[in-house]
Design an enzyme around this catalytic site. Structure first.
Site, mmCIF file in Angstrom:
data_model
loop_
_atom_site.group_PDB
_atom_site.id
_atom_site.type_symbol
_atom_site.label_atom_id
_atom_site.label_comp_id
_atom_site.label_asym_id
_atom_site.label_seq_id
_atom_site.Cartn_x
_atom_site.Cartn_y
_atom_site.Cartn_z
ATOM 1 N N THR A 1 1.964 4.588 -4.390
ATOM 2 C CA THR A 1 1.144 4.906 -5.562
ATOM 3 C C THR A 1 -0.289 5.188 -5.108
ATOM 4 O OG1 THR A 1 0.549 4.170 -7.800
ATOM 5 C CG2 THR A 1 0.509 2.508 -6.064
ATOM 6 N N ASN A 2 -1.251 5.168 -6.025
ATOM 7 C CA ASN A 2 -2.657 5.389 -5.709
ATOM 8 C C ASN A 2 -3.508 4.438 -6.527
ATOM 9 O OD1 ASN A 2 -3.362 6.837 -8.341
ATOM 10 N ND2 ASN A 2 -1.714 8.148 -7.539
ATOM 11 N N HIS A 3 -4.835 4.566 -6.405
ATOM 12 C CA HIS A 3 -5.739 3.590 -6.997
ATOM 13 C C HIS A 3 -6.162 3.904 -8.439
ATOM 14 C CE1 HIS A 3 -6.203 1.484 -3.216
ATOM 15 N NE2 HIS A 3 -6.485 2.631 -2.597
ATOM 16 N N SER A 4 -5.596 4.924 -9.046
ATOM 17 C CA SER A 4 -6.026 5.303 -10.397
ATOM 18 C C SER A 4 -5.768 4.182 -11.398
ATOM 19 C CB SER A 4 -5.285 6.563 -10.852
ATOM 20 O OG SER A 4 -5.612 6.879 -12.183
#
Length: 397
Positions: free
Chosen positions: A208-211
């Site tokens: 995933t990512n940090h959003s």
């Protein structure tokens, strides 16, 4: 949000009346003028002096109070109102208003109001479900009153059931929807994506990512408050989706692609604010991958490009807005994205600028179109959302 607005608050004889002091305080913090009108029975639960101290205005109970300047022309107060909230609303007052009975300051004034009128019932479960009360609420709804459904839980007498006054934040959101903003998106269908997609490696792990999803959620709420019919396709977010918005939860990039491409043809405005994974594991293991000695390699494959697909099928009258998060060459990379994805506008922001990027409550955005570029200063994501919508409206016009 409510600067230069006037809200009338009707408080009736329910134990939940004490909660309205917090509502008044929050309304004042938003900059609006508040006038409280109480029934005689309401004064048995909370003192009018409490509301007078919080609002700076006389709390009105008696229609014929000689000390009140509008005592003869009570409609003068109604003319000032941008919204009228009756909370808590007892079965008695609901019945009076539904029957056109105006025998005190609250019922007399609400009859004279032409502004949006909101009713928040609060009473015993059996009283609330009494067919007569339900018929009165249905009647008010037919006449254009907004009815806030009560919450379910433990009531004042210890019973469990419907009838509890909703939380302060819910009441405030109804007031904001009624009068905070010009309804310049009324009749417009808006699709917004938000959050970080998750690409499963096995039943335990994912990429995933940090959003945080805060920007997309702020856009959905701003569009809703301005009258749009909003659909939010939300991957993982750190904030709850806003009220009055149709939210479709998704997990992966493939989930989001499927939902968005199905919904897109019916939308007037599409804003892609989600952080969608560019890659996903080629194979998702059915069981947890056990730790072993040595290195682990995971083969990744490209996910479907949602924005490019939307751009390729965009109608002439449809507005497509994308987001671009960069760490270098912000303007150059964002312009390339604008052209290659056939977008009408790109909202570009840099992870390198303080106050911008993932997880913050603020943002620094540059709005890029084929003809122009506008760099917005540091502002809250709520403010940025409205500035983005302002620009979209101007470009569509």
């Amino acid at each position: 949000m409510l600067k230069n607005k006037t809200v009338l608050l009707g408080v009736t004889g329910s134990i939940a009346a004490y909660k309205m002091a917090g509502v008044v305080r929050s309304l004042k913090k938003m900059g609006c003028q508040v006038h409280v009108l109480m029934t005689e029975n309401a004064t048995r639960f909370i003192s009018p002096i409490t509301f007078e101290s919080l609002t700076g205005n006389k709390c009105l109970v008696d229609t014929f109070d000689r000390n009140f300047q509008y005592s003869v022309e009570h409609v003068a107060l109604a003319k000032q109102a941008d919204a009228f909230l009756v909370a808590p609303a007892t079965a008695n007052v609901i019945g009076k208003i539904a029957s056109g009975i105006a025998d005190d300051m609250l019922t007399t004034t609400i009859m004279a109001c032409t502004c949006p009128k909101i009713i928040a019932p609060a009473m015993n479960h059996n009283m609330y479900h009494n067919p007569i009360v339900q018929d009165n609420l249905d009647k008010l709804a037919r006449f254009g009153y907004e009815i806030i459904p009560p919450e379910s839980g433990m009531l004042a007498n210890g019973d469990m059931g419907d009838g509890r006054l909703p939380e302060e934040s819910v009441l405030l959101e109804y007031v904001l929807l009624a009068c905070a903003y010009e309804q310049d998106l009324q009749g417009t269908s808006v699709l917004i994506t938000a959050g970080a997609t998750r690409e499963s490696m096995d039943p335990v792990r994912f990429i995933t990512n940090h959003s945080s999803g805060k920007m997309g959620v702020a856009l959905a709420r701003a569009a809703m408050l301005r009258g749009a019919e909003v659909t939010l396709v939300a991957a993982h977010t750190d904030v709850d989706p806003p009220m009055f918005v149709h939210t479709i939860p998704v997990v992966s990039a493939e989930d989001m692609y499927r939902e968005v491409t199905q919904l897109a043809p019916d939308m007037d405005i599409i804003i892609k604010a989600a952080a969608v994974s560019d890659y996903t594991p080629a194979v998702t293991a059915d069981e947890k991958m056990k730790k072993k000695d040595g290195e682990l390699s995971v083969e990744l494959v490209r996910t479907k490009d949602i924005l490019k697909q939307l751009g390729s099928q965009k109608r002439e009258d449809q507005f497509l807005c994308g987001f671009s998060m960069e760490t270098e060459n912000l303007l150059e990379n964002s312009r390339k994205k604008l052209e290659s994805k056939n977008c009408d506008m790109i909202c570009a922001n840099s992870l390198r600028k303080e106050g911008s990027g993932f997880g913050t409550d603020t943002n620094i955005i540059t709005l890029i179109t084929l003809e122009q570029m506008e760099e917005l200063p540091l502002m809250s994501k709520e403010e940025a959302a409205h500035r983005i919508l302002d620009t979209i409206l101007r470009l569509r016009a």
